[in-house]
Design a protein around this motif. Sequence first.
Motif, short mmCIF file in Angstrom:
data_model
loop_
_atom_site.label_atom_id
_atom_site.label_comp_id
_atom_site.label_asym_id
_atom_site.label_seq_id
_atom_site.Cartn_x
_atom_site.Cartn_y
_atom_site.Cartn_z
N GLY A 17 -8.16 36.86 -2.35
CA GLY A 17 -9.45 36.13 -2.31
C GLY A 17 -9.19 34.47 -2.55
O GLY A 17 -9.90 33.88 -1.87
N ILE A 18 -8.83 34.41 -3.56
CA ILE A 18 -8.67 33.11 -4.22
C ILE A 18 -7.87 32.22 -3.10
O ILE A 18 -7.88 31.01 -2.96
CB ILE A 18 -8.24 32.94 -5.64
CG1 ILE A 18 -8.37 31.70 -6.34
CG2 ILE A 18 -6.79 33.18 -6.04
CD1 ILE A 18 -10.00 31.55 -6.25
N ALA A 19 -6.69 32.91 -2.71
CA ALA A 19 -5.92 32.12 -1.55
C ALA A 19 -6.62 31.71 -0.33
O ALA A 19 -6.74 30.82 0.15
CB ALA A 19 -4.72 33.02 -1.23
N ILE A 20 -7.57 32.73 0.04
CA ILE A 20 -8.56 32.45 1.01
C ILE A 20 -9.38 31.25 0.86
O ILE A 20 -9.88 30.46 1.45
CB ILE A 20 -9.24 33.77 1.55
CG1 ILE A 20 -8.22 34.76 2.07
CG2 ILE A 20 -10.43 33.29 2.48
CD1 ILE A 20 -8.77 36.06 2.33
N MET A 21 -10.16 31.25 -0.46
CA MET A 21 -10.78 30.29 -0.99
C MET A 21 -10.05 28.89 -1.05
O MET A 21 -10.58 27.84 -0.61
CB MET A 21 -11.55 30.45 -2.25
CG MET A 21 -12.43 31.53 -2.13
SD MET A 21 -13.03 32.34 -3.76
CE MET A 21 -14.12 31.34 -4.45
N ALA A 22 -8.86 28.77 -1.48
CA ALA A 22 -7.89 27.62 -1.46
C ALA A 22 -7.79 26.99 0.02
O ALA A 22 -7.76 25.98 0.33
CB ALA A 22 -6.72 27.89 -1.87
N LYS A 23 -7.63 28.00 0.86
CA LYS A 23 -7.64 27.53 2.40
C LYS A 23 -8.83 27.00 2.74
O LYS A 23 -8.83 25.84 3.47
CB LYS A 23 -7.46 29.16 3.26
CG LYS A 23 -7.07 28.66 4.73
CD LYS A 23 -6.89 29.84 5.64
CE LYS A 23 -8.18 30.18 6.04
NZ LYS A 23 -8.16 31.49 6.83
N LYS A 24 -10.12 27.71 2.58
CA LYS A 24 -11.33 27.19 3.02
C LYS A 24 -11.64 25.79 2.29
O LYS A 24 -12.49 25.13 2.91
CB LYS A 24 -12.46 28.16 2.66
CG LYS A 24 -12.32 29.39 3.59
CD LYS A 24 -13.77 30.21 3.38
CE LYS A 24 -13.62 31.39 4.04
NZ LYS A 24 -14.48 32.50 3.53
N ASN A 25 -11.16 25.67 0.89
CA ASN A 25 -11.43 24.35 0.38
C ASN A 25 -10.69 23.14 1.37
O ASN A 25 -9.63 23.28 1.73
CB ASN A 25 -11.01 24.44 -0.93
CG ASN A 25 -11.41 23.11 -1.81
OD1 ASN A 25 -10.92 22.13 -1.54
ND2 ASN A 25 -11.99 23.48 -2.75
N LYS A 26 -11.61 22.14 1.37
CA LYS A 26 -11.01 20.84 2.38
C LYS A 26 -9.98 20.02 1.58
O LYS A 26 -9.31 19.44 2.37
CB LYS A 26 -12.22 20.19 2.65
CG LYS A 26 -13.13 21.06 3.73
CD LYS A 26 -12.26 21.24 5.15
CE LYS A 26 -12.91 22.46 6.05
NZ LYS A 26 -12.29 23.76 6.01
N ASN A 27 -9.78 20.05 0.37
CA ASN A 27 -9.07 19.07 -0.59
C ASN A 27 -7.55 19.50 -0.41
O ASN A 27 -6.77 19.99 -1.12
CB ASN A 27 -9.40 19.17 -1.90
CG ASN A 27 -10.71 18.58 -2.26
OD1 ASN A 27 -11.14 17.64 -1.44
ND2 ASN A 27 -11.58 18.79 -3.12
N HIS A 28 -6.95 19.73 0.92
CA HIS A 28 -5.78 20.17 1.17
C HIS A 28 -4.78 19.11 0.61
O HIS A 28 -5.00 17.82 0.95
CB HIS A 28 -5.45 20.52 2.51
CG HIS A 28 -5.97 21.96 2.89
ND1 HIS A 28 -6.17 22.36 4.17
CD2 HIS A 28 -6.86 22.86 2.07
CE1 HIS A 28 -6.95 23.41 4.08
NE2 HIS A 28 -7.16 23.60 2.91
N GLN A 29 -3.71 19.52 0.13
CA GLN A 29 -2.46 18.63 -0.04
C GLN A 29 -1.24 19.38 -0.08
O GLN A 29 -1.37 20.48 -0.08
CB GLN A 29 -2.60 17.76 -1.52
CG GLN A 29 -2.63 18.91 -2.47
CD GLN A 29 -3.13 18.04 -4.02
OE1 GLN A 29 -4.12 17.95 -4.39
NE2 GLN A 29 -1.78 17.75 -4.61
#
Lengths: 303, 313
Positions: free
Chosen positions: B252-264
């Motif tokens: 779940g938290i990995a999916i949320m990290a994916k959905k979050n736009k602050n990618h780096q």
Amino acid sequence: MDKIKIGIPRSIPYYYFDKKWTYYFEKLNIEVILSPKTNKKIINDGLNYTNDEMCLSLKIYMGHVNYLKDKCDYILIPRIENYGVADQTCTNFLSLYDLVKNTFKVKVLNYNIVLSKRETEEKGFIKIGKSLGIKTSVCKRAYVYAKAMSEKDKKKKHLMNLKKLLSSKLKILMVGHPYNIEDEYVGLPVLKTLEKLNIEWINAYDFDSSITNKLSSKLSKDIYWKYSKELIGAIKFVEDKIDGIIFVSSFPCGPDSLVNDLVIRKINFPYLNLVIDDLDSLAGVETRLESFVDIIENAKAKS
Amino acid sequence: MNEYYLGVDIGSISTKGVIIDNNNQVITSLYIWTEGNPIVAVKKLIRELKAKMPKDGKLLGIGTTGSARKLIGLMLGANVVKNEITAHAVGTLSKHKDVHTILEIGGQDSKIIIIDNGVVVDYSMNTLCAAGTGSFLTSQAKRLGIPIEDFGELALKSKNPVKIAARCTVFAESDLIHKAQIGYLKEDIIAGLCKSIVLNYLNNVGKGKKIREPIVFQGGVSKNKGVLKYFKEVLDAPIIVDDDSHLMGAIGIAIMAKKNKNHQIFELDATDVLFETKGSECSKCSNNCEVLKIYKDHELVDTWGNRCPKGSE
């Protein structure tokens, strides 16, 4: 002669009378010592002077009395048995006088009023003044002043609370007794966390109690605790303006455990039931609050 | 180049990590014991996951959840740090879109999450005590001299589970000792224990909640076949236990990290960084807060636990 010093514990009854007592004694040229905000030492002292079965709020109260015991001539502990037959106060409040009397060697200023027997608050205030050797007429004048001043304070608070209802943020009604919500160790950490989560919190007790008291009958006609009635009446009062409810109570609170359970069955709102005991770690509370805020945010986004 | 996301769920007992791709598929996962030291556990986790991650990809997001989420979030520089309720709901919904009820029993927490049309509408968590959670089962298994992994299988053998007080684990434990001393079979006691966990959960966490199908059971305890059996029996309903049930929070938290736009692009070099915490009691006022200072390469990066600014000086 030195000024008489009267100690007021910053705990349970203080939050209902607020500065009314301070105004009154000020007028009578008597010094008031208010115990500081609850801190770790006060809680620990309170735990030492109470037994396990008592509620957290009572333990905190005893800690405050302990702080004051050597710093003043008298400690003020009013006892208001009821505000009418259908408006009782918690039995724990009634025990404060005896608890303190039996635990500490302190002089206690006490008055006992039973409003259902046609006694008045004024009578209580005057009784105290007279026991300190002050003339009735002077006491009366001081009471009128104190009452007017505290009414003014109250109106200001109510107005602020009403203004919060207009906020564009997510709004949560805090259903909890003022001595819990405003306590540095019980309610304030909860409020601070909510602020961090960008939530507007609204106090259920900061509304006109004559309105909320009546409204409580829409949720239950059987509750006979004055303060509980006012809290749940507030739910009805603001129900179309809020996004969620958080019940905050101290462990183990008798009235809250009954009333909150009863109300939870009847409301159609996202709610969170927070029971606070003397726990140092806030992590558990934070997890619960964060999750709850997620839920109401989702619910709002969906609608 | 493929894009990957890391989710780390650090619980009291176990630490879970998964790497997912853009389609929420688990590329690799790991489940290890926290052993009271989340920093060491996560370093080990990261080292192993890094070795297992396909070389052709880059890591674009990290999310942390679980009771040590803040500490580990800081350590890994995560772009999402979220509570476990939301993480579990998101993880479960990615696999079971129509789920209504999530039963979760972990190491020190147990919770119930009610979902309606894909949105969490209600939840409840164990309140002041850790009664009826995994840590209780583990300590009882140790007391009875049985590896916790065999606990469930043994419980299934029982034909006559003993009755054990379900309200409070302190009472449950004395009940348990008593039953063992008067000669009940070990498997009957274990089965009774599993049943008491179920009843305890439903009486405390699940009180007043509408448990509707489909029901998904997860958390470490969901791997215990005995507990599962009694959930099915008491609720009289089918219960889904996913193969990845212990990883749902991390997914779940990995999916949320994916959905979050602050990618780096993350390099996963936390294993080389010296990360320390120092706990102390602040003596600057009578609150005596327990303050935890967090150092990264000997440099103070954060202070927790203080109720006033004095504590962070």
